[in-house]
Design a protein around this motif. Structure first.
Motif, PDB file in Angstrom:
ATOM      1  N   ASP A 728       0.819  -1.213   0.000  1.00 11.45           N
ATOM      2  CA  ASP A 728       0.000   0.000   0.000  1.00 11.45           C
ATOM      3  C   ASP A 728       0.851   1.259   0.000  1.00 11.45           C
ATOM      4  O   ASP A 728       0.813   2.075   0.912  1.00 11.45           O
ATOM      5  CB  ASP A 728      -0.964  -0.005   1.192  1.00 11.45           C
ATOM      6  CG  ASP A 728      -2.044   1.063   1.077  1.00 11.45           C
ATOM      7  OD1 ASP A 728      -2.178   1.665   0.004  1.00 11.45           O
ATOM      8  OD2 ASP A 728      -2.749   1.282   2.088  1.00 11.45           O
ATOM      9  N   PHE A 729       1.656   1.416  -1.043  1.00 13.56           N
ATOM     10  CA  PHE A 729       2.470   2.602  -1.298  1.00 13.56           C
ATOM     11  C   PHE A 729       3.691   2.721  -0.370  1.00 13.56           C
ATOM     12  O   PHE A 729       4.292   3.782  -0.280  1.00 13.56           O
ATOM     13  CB  PHE A 729       1.637   3.880  -1.237  1.00 13.56           C
ATOM     14  CG  PHE A 729       0.720   4.036  -2.424  1.00 13.56           C
ATOM     15  CD1 PHE A 729       1.169   4.633  -3.593  1.00 13.56           C
ATOM     16  CD2 PHE A 729      -0.583   3.564  -2.385  1.00 13.56           C
ATOM     17  CE1 PHE A 729       0.338   4.769  -4.693  1.00 13.56           C
ATOM     18  CE2 PHE A 729      -1.418   3.694  -3.480  1.00 13.56           C
ATOM     19  CZ  PHE A 729      -0.964   4.297  -4.639  1.00 13.56           C
ATOM     20  N   GLN A 730       4.078   1.631   0.270  1.00 13.91           N
ATOM     21  CA  GLN A 730       5.366   1.663   0.967  1.00 13.91           C
ATOM     22  C   GLN A 730       6.499   1.757  -0.051  1.00 13.91           C
ATOM     23  O   GLN A 730       7.506   2.419   0.167  1.00 13.91           O
ATOM     24  CB  GLN A 730       5.536   0.407   1.828  1.00 13.91           C
ATOM     25  CG  GLN A 730       6.855   0.346   2.576  1.00 13.91           C
ATOM     26  CD  GLN A 730       6.994  -0.923   3.395  1.00 13.91           C
ATOM     27  OE1 GLN A 730       6.001  -1.504   3.820  1.00 13.91           O
ATOM     28  NE2 GLN A 730       8.214  -1.354   3.616  1.00 13.91           N
ATOM     29  N   GLU A 731       6.280   1.086  -1.179  1.00 12.49           N
ATOM     30  CA  GLU A 731       7.216   1.171  -2.296  1.00 12.49           C
ATOM     31  C   GLU A 731       6.415   1.539  -3.534  1.00 12.49           C
ATOM     32  O   GLU A 731       5.364   0.948  -3.795  1.00 12.49           O
ATOM     33  CB  GLU A 731       7.933  -0.158  -2.497  1.00 12.49           C
ATOM     34  CG  GLU A 731       8.993  -0.133  -3.567  1.00 12.49           C
ATOM     35  CD  GLU A 731       9.713  -1.477  -3.698  1.00 12.49           C
ATOM     36  OE1 GLU A 731      10.142  -1.801  -4.826  1.00 12.49           O
ATOM     37  OE2 GLU A 731       9.826  -2.189  -2.685  1.00 12.49           O
ATOM     38  N   PRO A 749      -3.337  11.193  -2.647  1.00 12.72           N
ATOM     39  CA  PRO A 749      -3.244  10.796  -1.248  1.00 12.72           C
ATOM     40  C   PRO A 749      -3.071   9.283  -1.121  1.00 12.72           C
ATOM     41  O   PRO A 749      -3.649   8.521  -1.895  1.00 12.72           O
ATOM     42  CB  PRO A 749      -4.584  11.251  -0.659  1.00 12.72           C
ATOM     43  CG  PRO A 749      -5.516  11.262  -1.815  1.00 12.72           C
ATOM     44  CD  PRO A 749      -4.703  11.592  -3.035  1.00 12.72           C
ATOM     45  N   THR A 750      -2.279   8.856  -0.166  1.00 14.79           N
ATOM     46  CA  THR A 750      -2.095   7.433   0.113  1.00 14.79           C
ATOM     47  C   THR A 750      -2.061   7.232   1.625  1.00 14.79           C
ATOM     48  O   THR A 750      -1.996   8.192   2.397  1.00 14.79           O
ATOM     49  CB  THR A 750      -0.778   6.881  -0.481  1.00 14.79           C
ATOM     50  OG1 THR A 750       0.312   7.237   0.367  1.00 14.79           O
ATOM     51  CG2 THR A 750      -0.537   7.409  -1.883  1.00 14.79           C
ATOM     52  N   SER A 751      -2.070   5.981   2.050  1.00 14.61           N
ATOM     53  CA  SER A 751      -2.003   5.677   3.478  1.00 14.61           C
ATOM     54  C   SER A 751      -0.654   6.047   4.084  1.00 14.61           C
ATOM     55  O   SER A 751      -0.524   6.142   5.304  1.00 14.61           O
ATOM     56  CB  SER A 751      -2.272   4.185   3.707  1.00 14.61           C
ATOM     57  OG  SER A 751      -1.254   3.410   3.108  1.00 14.61           O
ATOM     58  N   LYS A 752       0.353   6.274   3.237  1.00 10.20           N
ATOM     59  CA  LYS A 752       1.694   6.621   3.729  1.00 10.20           C
ATOM     60  C   LYS A 752       1.986   8.113   3.602  1.00 10.20           C
ATOM     61  O   LYS A 752       3.096   8.556   3.889  1.00 10.20           O
ATOM     62  CB  LYS A 752       2.753   5.835   2.946  1.00 10.20           C
ATOM     63  CG  LYS A 752       2.546   4.329   2.921  1.00 10.20           C
ATOM     64  CD  LYS A 752       2.614   3.717   4.300  1.00 10.20           C
ATOM     65  CE  LYS A 752       2.597   2.202   4.268  1.00 10.20           C
ATOM     66  NZ  LYS A 752       1.335   1.624   3.749  1.00 10.20           N
ATOM     67  N   GLY A 753       0.996   8.881   3.172  1.00 13.08           N
ATOM     68  CA  GLY A 753       1.184  10.308   2.956  1.00 13.08           C
ATOM     69  C   GLY A 753       0.840  10.678   1.526  1.00 13.08           C
ATOM     70  O   GLY A 753       0.488   9.819   0.703  1.00 13.08           O
ATOM     71  N   ASN A 754       0.979  11.945   1.208  1.00 13.00           N
ATOM     72  CA  ASN A 754       0.550  12.451  -0.100  1.00 13.00           C
ATOM     73  C   ASN A 754       1.723  12.566  -1.062  1.00 13.00           C
ATOM     74  O   ASN A 754       2.776  13.103  -0.711  1.00 13.00           O
ATOM     75  CB  ASN A 754      -0.110  13.821   0.056  1.00 13.00           C
ATOM     76  CG  ASN A 754      -1.304  13.775   0.983  1.00 13.00           C
ATOM     77  OD1 ASN A 754      -2.042  12.791   0.999  1.00 13.00           O
ATOM     78  ND2 ASN A 754      -1.495  14.814   1.779  1.00 13.00           N
ATOM     79  N   MET A 776       7.902   6.372   2.171  1.00 13.71           N
ATOM     80  CA  MET A 776       7.922   5.684   0.882  1.00 13.71           C
ATOM     81  C   MET A 776       9.335   5.574   0.337  1.00 13.71           C
ATOM     82  O   MET A 776      10.211   6.386   0.642  1.00 13.71           O
ATOM     83  CB  MET A 776       7.097   6.453  -0.151  1.00 13.71           C
ATOM     84  CG  MET A 776       5.631   6.481   0.085  1.00 13.71           C
ATOM     85  SD  MET A 776       4.823   7.387  -1.261  1.00 13.71           S
ATOM     86  CE  MET A 776       3.172   7.523  -0.602  1.00 13.71           C
ATOM     87  N   SER A 777       9.500   4.560  -0.500  1.00 14.18           N
ATOM     88  CA  SER A 777      10.669   4.471  -1.366  1.00 14.18           C
ATOM     89  C   SER A 777      10.165   4.103  -2.751  1.00 14.18           C
ATOM     90  O   SER A 777       9.016   3.710  -2.917  1.00 14.18           O
ATOM     91  CB  SER A 777      11.654   3.415  -0.865  1.00 14.18           C
ATOM     92  OG  SER A 777      11.051   2.130  -0.887  1.00 14.18           O
ATOM     93  N   GLY A 778      11.025   4.240  -3.761  1.00 14.48           N
ATOM     94  CA  GLY A 778      10.569   3.886  -5.094  1.00 14.48           C
ATOM     95  C   GLY A 778      11.490   4.411  -6.162  1.00 14.48           C
ATOM     96  O   GLY A 778      12.615   4.851  -5.881  1.00 14.48           O
TER      97      GLY A 778
END
Length: 799
Positions: A728-731, A749-754, A776-778
């Protein structure tokens, strides 16, 4: 453009506005602690359309202490404390999972005597199709010790009640004899209201109201864990409360007689005695909520308030929504009779949806004063903060109407539409859920919908087509879509516990669908309808491509393949290789049959059935998504069907799958062509999205339909190329493709921030200004180059 600078202010973590449901997002007050009973009025018989009013006065020594109650009702309640509206509910569910709210009332309390007042509405025999019911009843339970004084028991509990004789339900006539209330057929929403204020207990919710002639409540049933099995099995609300936000209503744009052009914006209007008038208000955009009319005098005056998403011209045509000349409002209405007093209030007992509001007023022997008219918007409290802008104004307008549609239809469940049905359908919700996740970054509504659909399953494995539901709608294709929804959730979150929760349900549903297959490895007809899309043309089968009840349908067979493939991925993720391989083998066998029996080598496309008399876009779209045709041939197939107007066309709903197919084959040049039908909405000044293509034989009904809002999802997911790779958008990965666009910016917007982005293409070069939250990373991908994304705000230049 300046969107990037303006949305920088919103890059803080996701938050909830005014949250006051104490069991969301963490369960703190379980049903096992509930000791109250369900109570009602002694004269209530059963399912009649009645309103019961309840009151209870009690003393408070310290209003600063938490004062927490659990509350629920059947069908619906409005809760007041000391004259102030607190909330309404309960959250929509079913008898075996009946929801209750948990609320701290302390901010509404004062030292000394306090009043709690509750209106419980039963909408009667024609209540909303999504609303199950047993009996008009109320349950209030003290969750803290000081609140137990409010427990409903039905015996010497301090509660008094009265039937509101001013109210009866107005059935919205869409079938049978007499003039129709609406255009377009099926209506599943609640009836509207008739209220005669001459019989209304004015100020009943206020502390100084005289309730001496009210009666004691009567016990209906227990609400504890054991007693609950005799009536409603209670469980806590799992979503936030709904908003109650005041919204102004637009100017009057047409009047039959007296000048009311400044109403309601600029204050009150007087309608003389013995007068009949009609006037039309244009809000300029579609909205929904609880409109409030405040009016004075006008003894026995009749006020009809009519609501509609659009106006109709000759032969029920719509055209440009901004043009009102020669058009009329055809829609549901509320009917109020004045008692002649000052500052009377009318607010409907269920949400109304409208762009246009028309008043029809007939006064008697006293002038009527219209004091004010405003709306209280109803939405989920979860904020919808996504933003998107580009160098193409049509795309920007499409995003706006898609977002407004999704926002309106995300209540305490996913509404299929805001006016006609308002039910949570499986096929609609698959698309709506993905859109809402993009707009809010929140998965709570998605989890709730998947769970409720799971609970609807019948003995044969069929998921009901819509749920909660008081009827039985079954579309076997929607059972397959439920499996796809579970996969969508897993693909985003990598949550294997979620798969384990539903794995037995998936097995049951797929086993049930397998019984529909014939010796050709294609589907048989069943007693139910295989809904695919609202086809138009000579082969319209009422939601299926043909009029043979879907027998040997290639597209339905491929939907089964699609679900089998997704199920295989789910079972592989939890280590069940045997089940995964079984599903893949079955999918391969069906694909082979579809190709052998339905692919037409002369046309280089799939037919909808083996006799090759019907050809549609849908079968070919699903052939791409399931790899029923070689990957090397998929892009050409999509280009072929998009440029062939003779095929049965995929309408707004099914173009979600078309966009997915375009993304799968990597053909951004086809995206704009696939999106062309939305251009007509913009040209016609629509502010929300249509249910289906317009047709001379069957005009569209709903104009607030989230299944038609999918372009907004793909602006983020495909054109901007932002997707979750893990947890869920961690990566994440950002791999923009642009299509015909050259410049895009927005906030996702995501569960890890915008995630904030400004992406610009200059020939083969990419300029990307991106803000990535620290959680996040990516990587950023462009022209086969992969570079790591850095936390915070950075600009990247790639060639």
């Amino acid at each position: 453009m300046n969107l990037f600078l303006s949305i920088f202010l919103f890059c803080s973590p996701l938050f909830l506005l005014g949250q006051s449901e104490l069991n969301y997002p963490e369960l703190l007050y379980p049903p096992q602690a509930i000791k109250a009973n369900w109570v009602s009025h002694p004269d209530i018989q059963g399912g009649e359309d009645r309103i019961v009013l309840f009151r209870n006065e009690w003393m408070v020594d310290d209003p600063s202490e938490a004062f927490i109650i659990n509350i629920s009702a059947d069908n619906h309640y409005f809760l007041y404390v000391n004259g102030n509206l607190v909330t309404h509910g309960p959250q929509l569910s079913d008898i075996r999972h009946w929801k209750y709210e948990t609320i701290d009332l302390k901010t509404y309390l004062k030292t000394g005597k306090n009043l709690i007042a509750i209106k419980v509405v039963n909408y009667g025999k024609r209540r909303f199709y999504g609303m199950q019911s047993i009996f008009t009843s109320l349950m209030v339970n003290g969750a803290t010790e000081n609140a137990k004084v409010l427990n409903t028991s039905g015996t010497d509990d301090g509660w008094k009640c009265s039937i509101d004789d001013s109210y009866r339900a107005l059935e919205v006539n869409w079938r049978g004899g007499g003039p129709k209330s609406i255009v377009g057929g099926f209506y599943a929403n609640n009836p509207t209201d008739f209220v005669d204020k001459n019989h209304y207990p004015t100020d009943w919710e206020q502390p100084d109201f005289d309730d001496s002639d009210w009666v004691d409540t009567q016990f209906f049933e227990g609400a504890s864990s054991m007693g609950g099995s005799m009536a409603y099995l209670l469980e806590p609300r799992n979503l936030p409360l709904l908003t109650w936000e005041k919204e102004g209503i637009g100017h009057t744009v047409r009047t039959s007689d007296i000048d009311v052009s400044e109403f309601p914006v600029s204050g009150k209007t007087v309608v003389p005695e013995h007068k009949k008038i009609r006037f039309l208000i244009d809000q300029k955009y579609v909205t929904n909520g609880f409109p409030e009319l405040i009016f004075s005098k006008g003894k026995n005056a009749h006020i009809k308030i009519k609501y509609a998403e659009n106006l109709f011209g000759p032969k029920n045509t719509k055209g440009d929504r901004n043009i009102i000349k020669g058009k009329e409002l055809l829609g549901y209405y509320d009917h109020v009779v004045s008692n002649g007093k000052e500052r009377q209030k009318f607010t409907p007992n269920w949400m109304r949806t409208f762009r246009f509001v028309e008043f029809e007023i007939e006064t008697k022997g006293q002038e009527l004063v219209l004091d004010s008219f405003s709306n209280y918007r109803s939405r989920t409290h979860i904020p919808s903060i996504a933003r998107f802008s580009s160098n193409n104004e049509t795309y920007n307008a499409i995003f706006d109407i898609c977002k407004r549609t999704v926002d309106i239809c995300t209540q305490d469940y996913f509404l299929s539409d805001a006016y006609y049905e308002t039910m949570q359908y499986v096929g609609d919700t698959k698309i709506h859920a993905l859109l809402w996740q993009a707009m809010s970054g929140n998965l709570a509504h998605t989890k709730n919908a998947i769970e409720q659909f799971h609970r609807s399953r019948d003995a044969d494995g069929n998921i009901l087509g819509a749920y909660p539901l008081r009827s039985t709608f079954i579309y076997p294709t929607y059972s397959l879509v439920w499996v796809d929804m579970v996969y969508d959730y897993y693909q985003l979150t990598n949550d294997t516990d979620f798969i384990n929760t539903y794995k037995d349900g998936i097995i049951h549903t797929l086993a049930g669908f397998e019984k529909n297959m014939n010796e050709l490895n294609l589907v048989n007809e069943t007693q139910y309808r295989y809904f695919v899309d609202w086809y138009t043309g000579p082969n319209n089968g009422g939601g299926t491509a043909t009029k043979n009840n879907g027998k040997n349908s290639a597209v339905v067979s491929l939907h089964y393949v699609h679900a089998l493939q997704n199920a295989a991925r789910l079972f592989k993720a939890i280590g069940d290789k045997h089940t995964a391989d079984t599903y893949l083998d079955r999918a391969t066998a069906i694909k082979s049959s579809v190709y052998k029996l339905c692919f037409d080598p002369n046309k280089n496309i799939f037919a909808e059935r083996p006799d090759k008399t019907v050809y549609d876009q849908h079968t070919n779209i699903m052939a791409v998504l399931t790899d029923a045709i070689a990957e090397s041939e998929q892009k050409a197939l999509l280009s072929n069907i998009l440029n062939d107007p003779k095929l049965l066309q995929a309408t707004y709903y099914y173009r979600y799958y078309l966009f997915e197919a375009i993304k799968k084959v990597g053909a951004p040049e086809l995206f704009d062509l696939a999106q062309r039908p939305w251009q007509a909405m913009i040209d016609n000044h629509m502010t929300t999205t249509l249910e289906r293509f317009e047709s001379d034989k069957k005009p569209t009904r709903s104009e607030v339909h989230p299944w038609s809002a999918s372009p907004a999802y793909f602006y983020f997911n495909y054109l901007a190329g932002i997707k979750s790779v893990k947890n869920d958008f961690q990566e994440i990965e950002i791999a923009p493709v642009f299509g015909i666009l050259e410049d895009m910016e927005g906030l996702l917007p995501t569960s890890k921030g915008n995630i904030l982005f400004h992406l610009k293409k200059i020939r083969s070069k990419l300029s990307a200004e991106i803000i990535v939250p620290k959680e996040m990373s990516g990587e950023l991908v462009w022209n086969e180059k992969h570079i790591p994304l850095k936390h915070g705000q950075h600009t990247y230049i790639l060639k």
